[in-house]
Design a protein around this motif. Structure first.
Motif, PDB file in Angstrom:
ATOM      1  N   ASP A   1       0.833  -1.206   0.000  1.00  0.00           N
ATOM      2  CA  ASP A   1       0.000   0.000   0.000  1.00  0.00           C
ATOM      3  C   ASP A   1       0.868   1.256   0.000  1.00  0.00           C
ATOM      4  OD1 ASP A   1      -2.143  -1.670   0.016  1.00  0.00           O
ATOM      5  OD2 ASP A   1      -2.662  -1.357   2.126  1.00  0.00           O
ATOM      6  N   LYS A   2       1.980   1.211   0.746  1.00  0.00           N
ATOM      7  CA  LYS A   2       2.896   2.360   0.779  1.00  0.00           C
ATOM      8  C   LYS A   2       3.492   2.607  -0.599  1.00  0.00           C
ATOM      9  CE  LYS A   2       7.313   3.849   2.794  1.00  0.00           C
ATOM     10  NZ  LYS A   2       8.448   3.451   3.668  1.00  0.00           N
ATOM     11  N   LEU A   3       3.903   1.545  -1.272  1.00  0.00           N
ATOM     12  CA  LEU A   3       4.499   1.690  -2.592  1.00  0.00           C
ATOM     13  C   LEU A   3       3.475   2.172  -3.619  1.00  0.00           C
ATOM     14  CD1 LEU A   3       6.701  -1.540  -2.636  1.00  0.00           C
ATOM     15  CD2 LEU A   3       7.517   0.823  -2.515  1.00  0.00           C
ATOM     16  N   ARG A   4       2.220   1.807  -3.417  1.00  0.00           N
ATOM     17  CA  ARG A   4       1.183   2.270  -4.351  1.00  0.00           C
ATOM     18  C   ARG A   4       0.839   3.744  -4.118  1.00  0.00           C
ATOM     19  NH1 ARG A   4      -0.374  -3.029  -3.013  1.00  0.00           N
ATOM     20  NH2 ARG A   4      -0.377  -4.406  -4.835  1.00  0.00           N
ATOM     21  N   SER A   5       0.891   4.175  -2.858  1.00  0.00           N
ATOM     22  CA  SER A   5       0.524   5.566  -2.560  1.00  0.00           C
ATOM     23  C   SER A   5       1.618   6.537  -2.995  1.00  0.00           C
ATOM     24  CB  SER A   5       0.229   5.735  -1.070  1.00  0.00           C
ATOM     25  OG  SER A   5       1.388   5.472  -0.298  1.00  0.00           O
ATOM     26  N   THR A   6       2.880   6.107  -2.899  1.00  0.00           N
ATOM     27  CA  THR A   6       4.000   6.955  -3.348  1.00  0.00           C
ATOM     28  C   THR A   6       4.888   6.125  -4.269  1.00  0.00           C
ATOM     29  OG1 THR A   6       5.241   6.349  -1.354  1.00  0.00           O
ATOM     30  CG2 THR A   6       3.985   8.409  -1.298  1.00  0.00           C
ATOM     31  N   PRO A   7       4.431   5.897  -5.487  1.00  0.00           N
ATOM     32  CA  PRO A   7       5.155   4.988  -6.394  1.00  0.00           C
ATOM     33  C   PRO A   7       6.504   5.548  -6.804  1.00  0.00           C
ATOM     34  CG  PRO A   7       3.383   6.105  -7.553  1.00  0.00           C
ATOM     35  CD  PRO A   7       3.211   6.441  -6.107  1.00  0.00           C
ATOM     36  N   PRO A   8       7.534   4.692  -6.846  1.00  0.00           N
ATOM     37  CA  PRO A   8       8.851   5.145  -7.320  1.00  0.00           C
ATOM     38  C   PRO A   8       8.820   5.385  -8.826  1.00  0.00           C
ATOM     39  CG  PRO A   8       8.867   2.780  -6.967  1.00  0.00           C
ATOM     40  CD  PRO A   8       7.538   3.255  -6.470  1.00  0.00           C
ATOM     41  N   THR A   9       9.664   6.271  -9.297  1.00  0.00           N
ATOM     42  CA  THR A   9       9.798   6.517 -10.738  1.00  0.00           C
ATOM     43  C   THR A   9      11.061   5.878 -11.296  1.00  0.00           C
ATOM     44  OG1 THR A   9      10.916   8.612 -10.277  1.00  0.00           O
ATOM     45  CG2 THR A   9       8.523   8.684 -10.609  1.00  0.00           C
TER      46      THR A   9
ATOM     47  N   SER B   1      16.101   1.680  -0.488  1.00  0.00           N
ATOM     48  CA  SER B   1      14.940   2.528  -0.769  1.00  0.00           C
ATOM     49  C   SER B   1      13.708   2.077   0.008  1.00  0.00           C
ATOM     50  CB  SER B   1      14.636   2.519  -2.270  1.00  0.00           C
ATOM     51  OG  SER B   1      14.044   1.296  -2.680  1.00  0.00           O
TER      52      SER B   1
ATOM     53  N   ASN C   1      13.507   3.529   3.600  1.00  0.00           N
ATOM     54  CA  ASN C   1      13.252   4.970   3.763  1.00  0.00           C
ATOM     55  C   ASN C   1      11.766   5.246   4.003  1.00  0.00           C
ATOM     56  OD1 ASN C   1      15.934   5.440   3.324  1.00  0.00           O
ATOM     57  ND2 ASN C   1      15.703   5.767   1.109  1.00  0.00           N
TER      58      ASN C   1
END
Length: 569
Positions: free
Chosen positions: A464-472, A566, A569
Motif C-alpha cells: 500500500d505504501k508503494l502504491r501511494s508513493t510509487p517510485p519513478t 529505498s 526509507n
C-alpha cells in the motif's frame, strides 16, 4: 481455554499427544498451551503443514481426522460420484505419516468414499499421477516435503490431478471447522476392505507409474546414456527406488546412490535441513560424484517432487545450477524434441523471463502464472488446446513437470530428462555449461536473485505504501511499466494502462528500462517482504561469458543494494 483443552483430550485418539497436553496442564505451562490452542492450523491451497504435536495448532491424529472428515463432506457436496470414484492416498517416510494416512482412509471409508491406499511410502508425484490413472475424485499425500523433521503435512489434489485452488481450499476449510465441532466416524480398514471400500495399492501401481514414464516420448531420448555418469541422493526421502528404476529403464548404468541417504528416514540424520536449496544439503551427493568423477550430482527432496543438480566443471569441481538455469535448459531442450503441436510452456511471475524469450524464438506458446505449481498446472489445463498442447512448466524453487502424465512438479521424471539431455550433449562433444552459454549468447544472460526483508507485523502493508508513493526509478534505472496484480493493471511510464489476466494478488512488478526487473510481494505465511530481482546483460561481439557474468553480478549487487535501501526509507 480449560474447557477446550479438556474436550480436545477427550477426543484425541493418540495416547502420546493426550499425555503431552496433560503434562502441560499439570505444569501450568500457559505459554505452551496458548501456542497449541490460540488458533487452528490453517487449511489452504497447499493443504495443511505444521509442527507435529498436540492441539489444534499442531499436526496430530485428531487434526488429521477432522481434516479428512471436512474433505469427505466437501467432496460429496461437490461431486455426486465422489464416493464411487474414491480418493487415492500416499505418504512419505516421516514417523507419523503412515498413521496419518491410515486415519484419513478410516475417515473417508466411514463416509462411504472408496479409498486407494499405497502399501508403502510413495513419492508425491506418484499420488498426483494416481488421481488421473485411477480416475479418483481427489488425492491426499501425507508429507511435509523438504521441511525439517518436526513437521508433517496433508496435501490435497482435486480430480483433475492438480493441487487444489480456490474455491476448493476455502470450501474444504469451512467443512473442517464444522467437523471439529462434531462427532467423528471411522471405519476399521479390514472391514472397509471386505466391503469394497479399501483397495491397497501394491507393486502394480508403482509399476504403472514406471511404465507410463518409460512410454513418455519426452523421456525417450536414449542417446548413448553410457556417455555420462551421475551420483544421486534421495536425501533420506522416498525417491531412491523409483529414481534408480527409471534411470535403469533409460539405460543409465553409471549411477551411484549415496548409501547413507538412500533409505526413508524422517529424522534426516545427515542433513541439517532436507532441502536441496539449503547450504550443505548437497554435500554428500557432491562427495559421491567427486569420488566417481561423475558428470552430475543429482538430488530429489524427501517427497521427490523437486529436482536439484550440480554439474562438473572443467576443473573437476561441481557447481549447483539454479532452478531458473535448469528451467531454461529444459525449455530449450524439450521445445527442440516435442511434436509441433506440443508447444505450451509456462513459468511463474518470479521465475526467469528467459523461458519466454526461448519460447518466442521457437514459435511456441508461453504462459505465466502466480507463484506456486497449483497455478502452473491448473492454468495449463485451461490454456491448452489440440493446436497447443502442454509441454513443460517450471518454477524457480526447483519444481519441473515434463509432459502431462503428472499435473504437478515431478522430480523423478525431471531427473531422467536432465540426464538424457546431458547425455545427448556429451555425444556431441558438449557440456551443460556449453549449452547454457549458447542460450545466453542467443538471448542474453539472465541473472536472477531473491532477498527477503523482515517486517514489523504492526506496520502498514508495504504494498500500500508503494502504491501511494510509487517510485519513478530503481537504482537509477527508469521504470518502463508496473504490473499491479492487486488491481489487475499494468501502468506504463506514459500513463497508458492495460488489464492483467491473472488472479488478484498483493504483488508489484517493476519492469525497468533495459530489461531488468524487480518483483515485490509480501510472504503469505510470515511477516517478511520477498523481493525478486532479474538482470539481463547482452554479449558484445566476442565478449567472454566470464566478463558478461561479472558485469551482470555487479549490476545485480547494485540493484539489490539500492532497492533494499529505498524500502527502508
Amino acid at each position: 481455554m480449560n474447557a477446550e483443552i479438556a474436550r480436545w483430550i477427550d477426543r484425541d485418539p493418540d495416547a502420546n499427544t493426550r499425555q503431552e497436553l496433560q503434562a502441560l496442564v499439570k505444569a501450568q505451562d500457559t505459554a505452551a498451551l496458548e501456542s497449541r490452542f490460540k488458533s487452528r492450523l490453517a487449511f489452504g491451497t497447499a493443504g495443511l503443514r505444521g509442527v507435529v504435536g498436540a492441539g489444534p495448532n499442531r499436526m496430530n491424529r485428531l487434526v488429521i481426522q477432522e481434516t479428512a472428515t471436512g474433505l469427505a463432506h466437501y467432496l460429496k457436496s461437490q461431486n455426486a460420484e465422489a464416493a464411487a470414484q474414491g480418493v487415492v492416498i500416499g505418504y512419505d517416510g516421516r514417523p507419523d505419516s503412515r498413521q496419518f494416512a491410515i486415519d484419513s482412509a478410516a475417515v473417508l471409508t466411514a463416509q462411504g468414499i472408496k479409498v486407494y491406499l499405497t502399501v508403502r511410502v510413495a513419492a508425491t508425484p506418484l499420488v498426483a499421477y494416481g488421481v488421473n490413472h485411477l480416475g479418483t475424485a481427489a488425492g491426499i499425500v501425507v508429507t511435509a516435503s523438504h521441511n525439517p523433521p518436526q513437521y508433517n503435512g496433508f496435501k490435497v489434489y482435486w480430480g483433475n490431478g492438480a493441487q487444489i485452488i480456490s474455491p476448493h481450499d476455502s470450501g474444504i476449510a469451512a467443512e473442517i471447522d464444522r467437523a471439529a465441532q462434531s462427532d467423528l466416524q471411522l471405519m476399521d480398514l479390514e472391514d472397509a476392505r471386505q466391503q469394497g471400500l479399501l483397495v491397497w495399492l501394491d507393486d502394480g501401481f508403482y509399476q504403472s507409474y514406471r511404465d507410463t514414464m518409460k512410454a513418455n516420448p519426452l523421456l525417450g531420448n536414449h542417446t548413448q546414456p553410457e556417455s555420462i555418469s551421475l551420483a544421486y541422493t534421495a536425501m533420506h526421502g522416498v525417491g531412491a527406488e523409483m529414481a534408480e528404476a527409471l534411470l535403469a529403464d533409460a539405460g543409465f548404468s553409471y549411477v551411484y546412490s549415496v548409501a547413507a541417504q538412500r533409505e526413508p528416514d524422517g529424522r534426516f540424520p545427515t542433513v541439517n535441513f532436507p532441502n536441496p536449496e539449503e547450504a550443505g544439503a548437497m554435500d554428500r551427493v557432491i562427495e559421491e560424484a567427486r569420488a566417481h568423477g561423475a558428470t552430475l550430482a543429482c538430488a530429489n527432496d524427501p517427497d521427490a517432487d523437486r529436482f536439484a543438480v550440480a554439474v562438473r566443471q572443467p576443473d573437476g569441481e561441481y557447481q549447483m545450477l539454479t532452478g531458473d538455469q535448469v528451467g531454461v535448459l529444459f525449455g530449450h531442450y524439450l521445445l527442440s524434441r516435442a511434436r509441433p503441436q506440443q508447444d505450451l510452456v509456462g513459468t511463474t511471475i518470479v521465475s526467469s523471463s528467459l523461458l519466454q524469450r526461448i519460447a518466442k524464438a521457437a514459435g511456441a506458446r508461453y504462459y505465466q502464472t502466480l507463484t506456486g505449481f497449483k497455478w502452473l498446472t491448473n492454468i495449463a489445463m485451461e490454456q491448452q488446446s489440440d493446436a497447443h498442447q502442454f509441454l513443460f512448466a517450471y518454477e524457480e524453487a526447483l519444481g519441473y513437470t515434463v509432459g502431462s502424465e503428472v499435473w504437478d512438479k515431478d522430480g523423478l521424471s525431471a531427473l531422467v530428462a536432465f540426464a538424457q539431455m546431458t547425455a545427448e550433449l556429451a555425444t556431441n562433444g558438449k557440456t551443460i555449461w556449453d549449452q547454457l552459454e549458447a542460450i545466453y549468447r542467443q538471448h542474453g544472460l539472465y541473472l536472477n536473485a531473491q532477498r527477503s526483508i523482515a517486517l514489523d507485523p504492526a506496520a502498514p502493508p508495504v504494498g500500500d505504501k508503494l502504491r501511494s508513493t510509487p517510485p519513478t526509478e530503481i537504482a537509477g534505472q527508469s521504470i518502463a511499466s508496473v504490473d499491479d496484480l492487486k488491481h489487475s493493471r499494468t501502468t506504463f511510464a506514459d500513463g497508458r494502462t492495460e488489464t492483467i489476466d491473472l488472479p488478484t494478488s498483493d504483488v508489484l512488478i517493476y519492469h525497468l528500462d533495459g530489461g531488468n526487473r524487480v518483483v515485490v510481494r509480501p510472504s503469505g505465511t510470515e511477516p517478511k517482504l520477498k523481493c525478486y530481482y532479474e538482470v539481463v546483460e547482452a554479449f558484445a561481439g566476442n565478449e567472454t561469458l566470464a566478463s558478461v557474468q561479472q558485469r551482470a553480478q555487479t549490476s545485480m549487487a547494485s540493484l539489490i543494494d539500492e532497492h533494499q535501501r529505498s524500502l527502508d526509507n
